[in-house]
Write a protein that holds these residues in place. Structure first.
Motif, mmCIF file in Angstrom:
data_model
loop_
_atom_site.group_PDB
_atom_site.id
_atom_site.type_symbol
_atom_site.label_atom_id
_atom_site.label_comp_id
_atom_site.label_asym_id
_atom_site.label_seq_id
_atom_site.Cartn_x
_atom_site.Cartn_y
_atom_site.Cartn_z
ATOM 1 N N CYS A 10 49.078 35.422 45.243
ATOM 2 C CA CYS A 10 48.162 35.591 44.123
ATOM 3 C C CYS A 10 46.871 36.195 44.663
ATOM 4 N N ALA A 11 46.178 36.920 43.810
ATOM 5 C CA ALA A 11 44.989 37.636 44.239
ATOM 6 C C ALA A 11 44.010 37.745 43.080
ATOM 7 N N ALA A 12 42.741 37.881 43.431
ATOM 8 C CA ALA A 12 41.669 37.967 42.436
ATOM 9 C C ALA A 12 40.971 39.322 42.530
ATOM 10 N N LEU A 13 40.700 39.881 41.362
ATOM 11 C CA LEU A 13 40.093 41.207 41.258
ATOM 12 C C LEU A 13 38.771 41.104 40.520
ATOM 13 N N SER A 14 37.724 41.623 41.158
ATOM 14 C CA SER A 14 36.392 41.594 40.555
ATOM 15 C C SER A 14 36.413 42.216 39.165
ATOM 16 N N PRO A 15 35.710 41.617 38.205
ATOM 17 C CA PRO A 15 35.731 42.137 36.832
ATOM 18 C C PRO A 15 35.273 43.575 36.707
ATOM 19 N N VAL A 16 34.404 44.040 37.607
ATOM 20 C CA VAL A 16 33.940 45.422 37.500
ATOM 21 C C VAL A 16 35.020 46.414 37.911
ATOM 22 N N ARG A 17 36.108 45.901 38.492
ATOM 23 C CA ARG A 17 37.183 46.784 38.946
ATOM 24 C C ARG A 17 38.475 46.573 38.166
ATOM 25 N N CYS A 18 38.409 45.809 37.100
ATOM 26 C CA CYS A 18 39.611 45.559 36.299
ATOM 27 C C CYS A 18 39.864 46.728 35.371
ATOM 28 N N THR A 19 40.743 47.603 35.767
ATOM 29 C CA THR A 19 41.115 48.718 34.907
ATOM 30 C C THR A 19 42.627 48.887 34.960
ATOM 31 N N ALA A 79 44.197 51.230 36.044
ATOM 32 C CA ALA A 79 44.611 51.879 37.290
ATOM 33 C C ALA A 79 44.637 50.922 38.469
ATOM 34 N N THR A 80 43.976 49.781 38.345
ATOM 35 C CA THR A 80 43.840 48.899 39.512
ATOM 36 C C THR A 80 44.595 47.587 39.395
ATOM 37 N N MET A 81 45.009 47.218 38.205
ATOM 38 C CA MET A 81 45.543 45.873 37.994
ATOM 39 C C MET A 81 46.743 45.570 38.875
#
Length: 131
Positions: free
Chosen positions: A99-108, A110-112
């Motif tokens: 499992c991994a966490a993605l900063s909200p400013v990078r949630c698109t 193309a990145t999910m």
């Protein structure tokens, strides 16, 4: 300090089910996109495949084509938990699951499902599916 701890992996026969869990701490869990990735045996970290991902409020899940209709991602922000329900498992699902966490400013879009976009990672839980 950020911690992501996965659990729920194991060995099952083809057609079986498993439910993976991930508990998060050390950051604002409810603000981050969350994802599940897997790394097949013999593959490098750079070859991790995105399996499923979810926005902070649990809307609009993303799934890899290979798991659509079989896997379901969900989250409980009150408990800082992420889940992956895996049904109709196949031998090709065998992998270490992270499992991994993605900063909200990078949630698109193309990145999910892109591993190198993610900020924090757990240690993984092994899933083995036998035929």
């Amino acid at each position: 300090q950020v911690h992501l701890v996965e659990s729920g992996g194991g060995s099952v026969q083809a057609g079986g089910s498993l439910r993976l869990s991930c508990v998060a701490s050390g950051y604002t869990y409810s603000a981050y996109c969350m994802g599940w990735f897997r790394q097949a045996p013999g593959k490098e970290r750079e070859e991790r495949d995105g399996v499923a991902a979810l926005h902070p409020r649990g809307s609009s899940p993303f799934y890899a084509d290979s798991v659509k209709g079989r896997f379901t991602i969900s989250r409980d922000n009150a408990k800082n938990m992420l889940y992956l329900q895996m049904n109709s498992l196949k031998p090709e699902d065998t992998a270490m699951y992270y499992c991994a966490a993605l900063s909200p400013v990078r949630c698109t879009g193309a990145t999910m499902l892109t591993w190198y976009a993610y900020n924090y990672w757990g240690q993984g839980t092994q899933v083995t599916v036998s035929s």
